[in-house]
Design a protein around this motif. Structure first.
Motif, PDB file in Angstrom:
ATOM      1  N   UNK B 165       0.811  -1.231   0.000  1.00 11.25           N
ATOM      2  CA  UNK B 165       0.000   0.000   0.000  1.00 11.25           C
ATOM      3  C   UNK B 165       0.833   1.264   0.000  1.00 11.25           C
ATOM      4  N   UNK B 166       1.730   1.372  -0.977  1.00 11.90           N
ATOM      5  CA  UNK B 166       2.554   2.584  -1.032  1.00 11.90           C
ATOM      6  C   UNK B 166       1.765   3.805  -1.466  1.00 11.90           C
ATOM      7  N   UNK B 170       4.032   7.792  -3.580  1.00 15.28           N
ATOM      8  CA  UNK B 170       5.253   7.077  -3.176  1.00 15.28           C
ATOM      9  C   UNK B 170       5.686   6.090  -4.249  1.00 15.28           C
ATOM     10  N   UNK B 173       7.435   8.065  -6.937  1.00 19.05           N
ATOM     11  CA  UNK B 173       8.722   8.638  -6.543  1.00 19.05           C
ATOM     12  C   UNK B 173       9.782   7.576  -6.276  1.00 19.05           C
ATOM     13  N   UNK B 174       9.395   6.476  -5.657  1.00 18.96           N
ATOM     14  CA  UNK B 174      10.408   5.508  -5.223  1.00 18.96           C
ATOM     15  C   UNK B 174      10.515   4.291  -6.126  1.00 18.96           C
ATOM     16  N   UNK B 175       9.466   3.983  -6.878  1.00 22.25           N
ATOM     17  CA  UNK B 175       9.492   2.778  -7.702  1.00 22.25           C
ATOM     18  C   UNK B 175       9.603   3.131  -9.181  1.00 22.25           C
TER      19      UNK B 175
END
Lengths: 249, 258
Positions: B165-166, B170, B173-175
């Motif tokens: 559940x990012x 998120x 930005x992160x993946x």
């Protein structure tokens, strides 16, 4: 549904449509079981019997099936939290160990010290700023384990998390898993094709048939875990799993 | 910053010699060719460099190069801001891709000159029209590159982000963005090379300053030395951007690789 309900699985049919010349494939059929809150259940079955498919259905990654799944939810929580240890660690290579873990946490969890505790328990406390590509396979798997426990899941899904490790390393990780699980109890669904692994870990073993996967045997294991380091006991559990010709490792 | 960076990366001396020898050979050929032909049509290197130095001294060359650079920066930023999200969306959604693919093919094949002329006709000879014309030329290339990247995004990571559940921000930005970074850098590289050439045409056709305008002026005076001096100055600046900005950024973004 009562607040303290456990896991309830009822998959009537999961079928993969035909792709090109490949025929349609029925992965799961009439698969029903429940698990108590806090129970450690091993799903044991041959490769290709739909174990990963089932986990993906439970995790909500696959919604294209006929049936229903109800997840354990802690009292006071809106939605169940799932921890998933995939067959490959699935860490983001461009984030460090600690970044990979904290990424999936709420700010409160990240500040609670649980990550530091878990890193210490898995002997990773010296590598929080390492990038995953620099870690050994065993270490990456421990990071994935820490990540899954750190979210304080209501349900922990594990998909052959110790496959392709050498046996002593896998054994150590199994003991580590039980240790962490005792400290952070949660409902666990652990998929494996290894009878011995299931016999060491489970409160209960659900034996699946080859595809289309359905339940062949539902075997509670009431032998305390501290007695299971005796090979004879493990062997007796394996005998009870129908002689296990098909699954002998 | 750039010099420190260059010093940090040790270059073997033999490589330096090869570069120096190659540059010297080019200058020599230029010089001989100039001597053999008309020095007005092809001025020798020494003359061009004295024009370059004079232009830098009195500030005129620097001012026009600066104006052109500002236009390059504005169009580049606009093209990336529009192209990257569209490219990612088309790479992720099959229906969007099917619907817009033919539009993309159309825009990819419109000649730069047509876009420029139409922008000036529709919006007038204004700065915004110039910037938009350049960006419109570049956006389809950015989309194609980013679409390719988004198509091959690692499904394992996306599933991990979904299970844990990012959320959209998120995950992006992160993946997604870190994984697309090589494609963004590739689009930037080819973008810079394409954009600065188109900016000169835009300036030639409808602006009263910048390198393109100056070259137009020198063309009318048959001033080849100034044309070459401006060209050298601008190529130098673009090369500096590549070495001092793009390459260090790329290295920093790749430090996780083994």
């Amino acid at each position: 549904m009562a607040a303290m309900s456990g896991l309830e699985i009822d998959v009537r049919l999961k079928r993969y449509p035909a792709v090109g010349r490949a025929a349609p494939h029925i992965a799961l059929k009439d698969l029903r079981f429940t698990a108590r809150r806090g129970e450690f259940v091993c799903l044991l079955g041959p490769s290709g019997c739909g174990k990963t498919t089932l986990l993906n259905i439970i995790a909500g990654l696959d919604r294209d099936f006929d049936g229903q799944v109800s997840l354990p939810t802690a009292p006071g929580k809106e939605e169940p939290v799932i921890g998933y240890v995939f067959q490959n660690p699935r860490l983001l290579p461009w984030r460090t160990v600690i970044e990979n873990i904290k990424l999936v946490l709420t700010p409160e969890q990240a500040a609670s010290g649980i990550v530091e505790d878990l890193l210490a328990a898995t002997e990773l406390q010296e590598f929080p700023h390492a990038y995953p590509e620099r870690l050994s396979v065993g270490m990456s798997r421990r990071v994935a384990l820490v990540r899954a426990f750190a979210v304080q899941p209501d349900l922990l899904l594990m998909d052959e998390p110790f496959v392709s490790l050498d046996e002593p390393t896998a054994d150590r990780l199994r003991l580590l898993l039980l240790e962490i699980w005792r400290a952070h109890p949660t409902t666990v669904l652990f998929v494996t094709h290894d009878t011995r692994e299931a016999a060491v870990l489970a409160d209960r073993i659900i034996l699946l048939s080859s595809a289309p996967g359905s339940i062949v045997m539902d075997l509670p294991i009431d032998i305390p875990r501290c007695e299971r380091n005796d090979p004879a006991i493990i062997e007796s559990i394996r005998q009870r799993l129908n002689g296990g010709d098909e699954f002998r490792v | 910053m750039a010099t420190r960076h260059l010093l940090n990366a040790p270059t073997p001396w033999s490589a330096v010699w090869w570069h120096a020898a190659s540059a010297a050979a080019l200058l020599l050929i230029w010089h001989v060719a100039s001597a053999l032909t008309d020095a007005r049509l092809l001025p020798p290197p020494a003359v061009v460099f004295s024009v370059l130095v004079a232009g830098i001294r009195d500030g005129e060359l620097l001012w026009h190069v600066g104006i052109t650079l500002a236009r390059v920066a504005a169009s580049f930023t606009l093209a990336m801001l529009v192209g990257v999200p569209i490219g990612i969306a088309m790479g992720r959604s099959r229906s969007l891709d099917r619907f817009f693919d033919s539009w993309l093919v159309l825009f990819l094949n419109i000649p730069a000159l047509v876009t420029i002329v139409l922008c000036y006709v529709w919006f007038g000879l204004i700065e915004a029209a110039a910037i938009a014309a350049v960006a419109v030329n570049k956006i389809p290339n950015v989309i194609v590159t980013l679409r390719e990247g988004a198509r091959t995004l690692n499904k394992d990571h996306l599933e991990m982000a979904q299970v844990f559940r990012l959320g959209r921000a998120k995950t992006l930005r992160h993946v997604i963005l870190p994984e697309l970074l090589p494609f963004i850098v590739a689009a930037s590289r080819s973008g810079l090379a394409l954009i600065w050439k188109i900016v000169l045409v835009v300036e030639l056709l409808g602006r009263s300053n910048g390198v393109g305008f100056q070259i137009h002026l020198f063309f009318q005076f048959f001033d080849v030395a100034s044309i070459l001096a401006y060209t050298i100055a601008f190529v130098g600046v673009i090369q500096f951007i590549e070495l001092a900005i793009l390459q260090p950024l790329e290295r920093r973004a790749n430090r996780w690789r083994r």
